[in-house]
Motif scaffolding. Structure first.
Motif, PDB file in Angstrom:
ATOM      1  N   MET A 138       0.803  -1.226   0.000  1.00 20.13           N
ATOM      2  CA  MET A 138       0.000   0.000   0.000  1.00 20.13           C
ATOM      3  C   MET A 138       0.833   1.271   0.000  1.00 20.13           C
ATOM      4  SD  MET A 138      -3.084  -0.614  -0.564  1.00 20.13           S
ATOM      5  CE  MET A 138      -3.430   1.141  -0.486  1.00 20.13           C
ATOM      6  N   VAL A 139       1.882   1.321   0.805  1.00 19.02           N
ATOM      7  CA  VAL A 139       2.669   2.558   0.894  1.00 19.02           C
ATOM      8  C   VAL A 139       3.161   3.021  -0.479  1.00 19.02           C
ATOM      9  CG1 VAL A 139       4.817   3.552   1.756  1.00 19.02           C
ATOM     10  CG2 VAL A 139       3.311   2.324   3.320  1.00 19.02           C
ATOM     11  N   PRO A 140       3.680   2.125  -1.342  1.00 18.85           N
ATOM     12  CA  PRO A 140       4.128   2.591  -2.664  1.00 18.85           C
ATOM     13  C   PRO A 140       2.992   3.053  -3.569  1.00 18.85           C
ATOM     14  CG  PRO A 140       5.138   0.474  -2.085  1.00 18.85           C
ATOM     15  CD  PRO A 140       4.035   0.706  -1.116  1.00 18.85           C
ATOM     16  N   ALA A 141       1.742   2.649  -3.268  1.00 22.00           N
ATOM     17  CA  ALA A 141       0.630   2.935  -4.177  1.00 22.00           C
ATOM     18  C   ALA A 141      -0.279   4.055  -3.695  1.00 22.00           C
ATOM     19  CB  ALA A 141      -0.203   1.662  -4.369  1.00 22.00           C
ATOM     20  N   ILE A 142      -0.226   4.413  -2.414  1.00 18.75           N
ATOM     21  CA  ILE A 142      -1.212   5.334  -1.844  1.00 18.75           C
ATOM     22  C   ILE A 142      -1.255   6.668  -2.573  1.00 18.75           C
ATOM     23  CG2 ILE A 142      -1.719   6.750   0.183  1.00 18.75           C
ATOM     24  CD1 ILE A 142      -0.949   4.404   1.922  1.00 18.75           C
ATOM     25  N   GLU A 143      -0.110   7.305  -2.743  1.00 22.03           N
ATOM     26  CA  GLU A 143      -0.106   8.657  -3.305  1.00 22.03           C
ATOM     27  C   GLU A 143      -0.653   8.652  -4.733  1.00 22.03           C
ATOM     28  OE1 GLU A 143       0.860  12.109  -5.446  1.00 22.03           O
ATOM     29  OE2 GLU A 143       1.816  10.171  -5.870  1.00 22.03           O
ATOM     30  N   MET A 155      -4.533   8.073  -4.655  1.00 23.36           N
ATOM     31  CA  MET A 155      -5.268   9.244  -4.183  1.00 23.36           C
ATOM     32  C   MET A 155      -5.227  10.383  -5.189  1.00 23.36           C
ATOM     33  SD  MET A 155      -4.328   9.189  -0.112  1.00 23.36           S
ATOM     34  CE  MET A 155      -5.510  10.480   0.270  1.00 23.36           C
ATOM     35  N   ALA A 156      -4.113  10.504  -5.932  1.00 22.62           N
ATOM     36  CA  ALA A 156      -4.036  11.534  -6.965  1.00 22.62           C
ATOM     37  C   ALA A 156      -4.992  11.231  -8.109  1.00 22.62           C
ATOM     38  CB  ALA A 156      -2.604  11.648  -7.480  1.00 22.62           C
ATOM     39  N   ARG A 157      -5.155   9.962  -8.424  1.00 24.52           N
ATOM     40  CA  ARG A 157      -6.038   9.589  -9.535  1.00 24.52           C
ATOM     41  C   ARG A 157      -7.503   9.652  -9.139  1.00 24.52           C
ATOM     42  NH1 ARG A 157      -4.606   4.272 -12.878  1.00 24.52           N
ATOM     43  NH2 ARG A 157      -2.746   5.565 -13.147  1.00 24.52           N
ATOM     44  N   TYR A 158      -7.806   9.330  -7.862  1.00 20.07           N
ATOM     45  CA  TYR A 158      -9.201   9.303  -7.402  1.00 20.07           C
ATOM     46  C   TYR A 158      -9.351  10.189  -6.162  1.00 20.07           C
ATOM     47  CZ  TYR A 158      -9.399   5.264 -10.508  1.00 20.07           C
ATOM     48  OH  TYR A 158      -9.326   4.433 -11.599  1.00 20.07           O
ATOM     49  N   PRO A 159      -9.353  11.502  -6.355  1.00 24.57           N
ATOM     50  CA  PRO A 159      -9.395  12.421  -5.206  1.00 24.57           C
ATOM     51  C   PRO A 159     -10.696  12.364  -4.413  1.00 24.57           C
ATOM     52  CG  PRO A 159      -9.653  13.614  -7.270  1.00 24.57           C
ATOM     53  CD  PRO A 159      -9.276  12.216  -7.634  1.00 24.57           C
ATOM     54  N   ASP A 160     -11.768  11.803  -5.004  1.00 28.03           N
ATOM     55  CA  ASP A 160     -13.052  11.751  -4.302  1.00 28.03           C
ATOM     56  C   ASP A 160     -13.227  10.474  -3.486  1.00 28.03           C
ATOM     57  OD1 ASP A 160     -13.856  14.221  -5.293  1.00 28.03           O
ATOM     58  OD2 ASP A 160     -14.662  13.341  -7.124  1.00 28.03           O
ATOM     59  N   ILE A 161     -12.226   9.592  -3.529  1.00 27.29           N
ATOM     60  CA  ILE A 161     -12.295   8.365  -2.722  1.00 27.29           C
ATOM     61  C   ILE A 161     -11.512   8.566  -1.434  1.00 27.29           C
ATOM     62  CG2 ILE A 161     -11.696   5.912  -2.607  1.00 27.29           C
ATOM     63  CD1 ILE A 161     -12.096   5.711  -5.570  1.00 27.29           C
ATOM     64  N   ARG A 162     -12.147   8.252  -0.316  1.00 28.77           N
ATOM     65  CA  ARG A 162     -11.488   8.343   0.992  1.00 28.77           C
ATOM     66  C   ARG A 162     -11.093   6.934   1.429  1.00 28.77           C
ATOM     67  NH1 ARG A 162     -16.039  11.319   1.180  1.00 28.77           N
ATOM     68  NH2 ARG A 162     -17.126   9.707   2.342  1.00 28.77           N
ATOM     69  N   LEU A 163      -9.798   6.756   1.672  1.00 34.03           N
ATOM     70  CA  LEU A 163      -9.289   5.447   2.089  1.00 34.03           C
ATOM     71  C   LEU A 163      -9.175   5.364   3.604  1.00 34.03           C
ATOM     72  CD1 LEU A 163      -6.376   4.613  -0.394  1.00 34.03           C
ATOM     73  CD2 LEU A 163      -8.577   3.453  -0.209  1.00 34.03           C
ATOM     74  N   ASP A 205      -9.203  -2.362  -9.907  1.00 39.04           N
ATOM     75  CA  ASP A 205      -8.535  -2.198 -11.201  1.00 39.04           C
ATOM     76  C   ASP A 205      -7.172  -1.525 -11.037  1.00 39.04           C
ATOM     77  OD1 ASP A 205     -10.687  -3.362 -12.418  1.00 39.04           O
ATOM     78  OD2 ASP A 205     -11.586  -1.495 -13.110  1.00 39.04           O
ATOM     79  N   PHE A 206      -7.111  -0.522 -10.156  1.00 37.58           N
ATOM     80  CA  PHE A 206      -5.837   0.173  -9.938  1.00 37.58           C
ATOM     81  C   PHE A 206      -4.799  -0.781  -9.359  1.00 37.58           C
ATOM     82  CE2 PHE A 206      -2.821   2.389  -7.254  1.00 37.58           C
ATOM     83  CZ  PHE A 206      -2.405   3.436  -8.056  1.00 37.58           C
TER      84      PHE A 206
END
Length: 304
Positions: A109-114, A117-125, A291-292
């Motif tokens: 997750m750490v390598p993928a989080i940023e 979140m940049a691609r889907y700004p309306d999704i809250r993780l 998908d991401f």
């Protein structure tokens, strides 16, 4: 309000806007007689005349105008709510709750989080690091990440990493008074650190392999912890030999704070998988996440 009541009001508004039963009927896909019948039924139900009709014109009565003035904002709000609900099913937005062990959090997750979140700004993780094998459905999670051999069989699983390798490491200071072990059996003579599962209290079992040969090592840990980060930190401080995932210890190996012990031996572990329940409907935010992560894993594999 019954469906028939709503239909009558829709016909009423169409006739009021078109000022014609024929044009209103065409707009709604009805016959003129069906539109006329709907208005008559509405007037009978309300006990009030809503339109003045002649062979040449249709006009609202005073009561009809009052009803129209009240209906227009209410219908507009209904249409807006329906449209917004429909758009919500097309646009990835909302909250996603993901459960995973701490190691998966660091490696996956750490390598993928940023980037996610940049691609889907309306999704809250919401990411919960939990080394226990929790039931994600009962606990209210949308998905989980877990080693492939620990994914429940009734779940859909997506591979995220290749097979992992657990390796034996220690701080150089551990060998100031005695040499490193030459065989797995000699590990029992050294001070070791081990991991204990919080959920069932079981200690992690050291099963090492090389070239098809496998051996289970019996250790008597001098230190037992239930946290991977603490285990790594204790190993770097020289508290004892530890069995840790190879990518997790790679920075410490490069720094020289840890060295590899029995380098020809390791413990293969099933790679991490994203998993989620089998059901007929997947929210847009969950589909975007799956998908991401699938594409991210495939890209990582190609780059590796």
């Amino acid at each position: 309000m019954k469906g028939a009541d709503y239909a009558e009001l829709a016909v009423f508004m169409a006739v009021a806007n078109e000022k014609s039963f024929r044009r209103a009927a065409q707009r709604l896909g009805l016959s003129p007689s069906a539109a006329s019948h709907a208005i008559s039924a509405l007037e009978q139900r309300l006990h009030v005349r809503l339109f003045n009709r002649t062979t040449r014109s249709v006009a609202l009565t005073e009561a009809g105008a009052r009803l129209m003035a009240q209906l227009e904002p209410a219908m507009a709000a209904l249409e807006s709510a329906v449209q917004e609900a429909g758009e919500a099913q097309l646009t990835p937005r909302g909250t996603l709750r993901i459960n995973m062990p701490r190691l998966a959090g660091h490696l996956v997750m750490v390598p993928a989080i940023e980037r996610f979140m940049a691609r889907y700004p309306d999704i809250r993780l919401e990411l919960l690091l939990d080394d226990n094998l929790q039931d994600i459905v009962a606990a209210g999670f949308d998905a989980g990440i877990r080693a492939g051999d620990r994914v429940p069989r009734d779940m859909i699983a997506v591979r995220l990493t290749a097979e992992l390798q657990m390796v034996v490491v220690a701080a150089p200071s551990c060998f100031q008074t005695q040499p490193p072990p030459a065989t797995p059996e000699e590990l029992g003579r050294h001070r070791c650190i081990n991991y204990r599962w919080s959920g069932n209290g079981a200690q992690y079992r050291w099963r090492l392999s090389r070239a098809g040969e496998s051996v289970e090592v019996d250790i008597a840990p001098a230190l037992t912890v239930n946290d991977i980060d603490l285990l790594l930190a204790a190993a770097e401080q020289g508290a004892g030999l530890a069995l840790l995932e190879s990518q997790c210890v790679a920075p410490a190996l490069r720094r020289g704070t840890l060295v590899r012990v029995l380098p020809q031996w390791c413990k293969p572990v099933a790679g991490f998988h994203l998993y989620y329940p089998r059901n007929g409907f997947m929210t847009p935010q969950m589909r975007a996440f799956v998908d991401f992560m699938r594409l991210d894993a495939a890209t990582g594999a190609r780059q590796g």
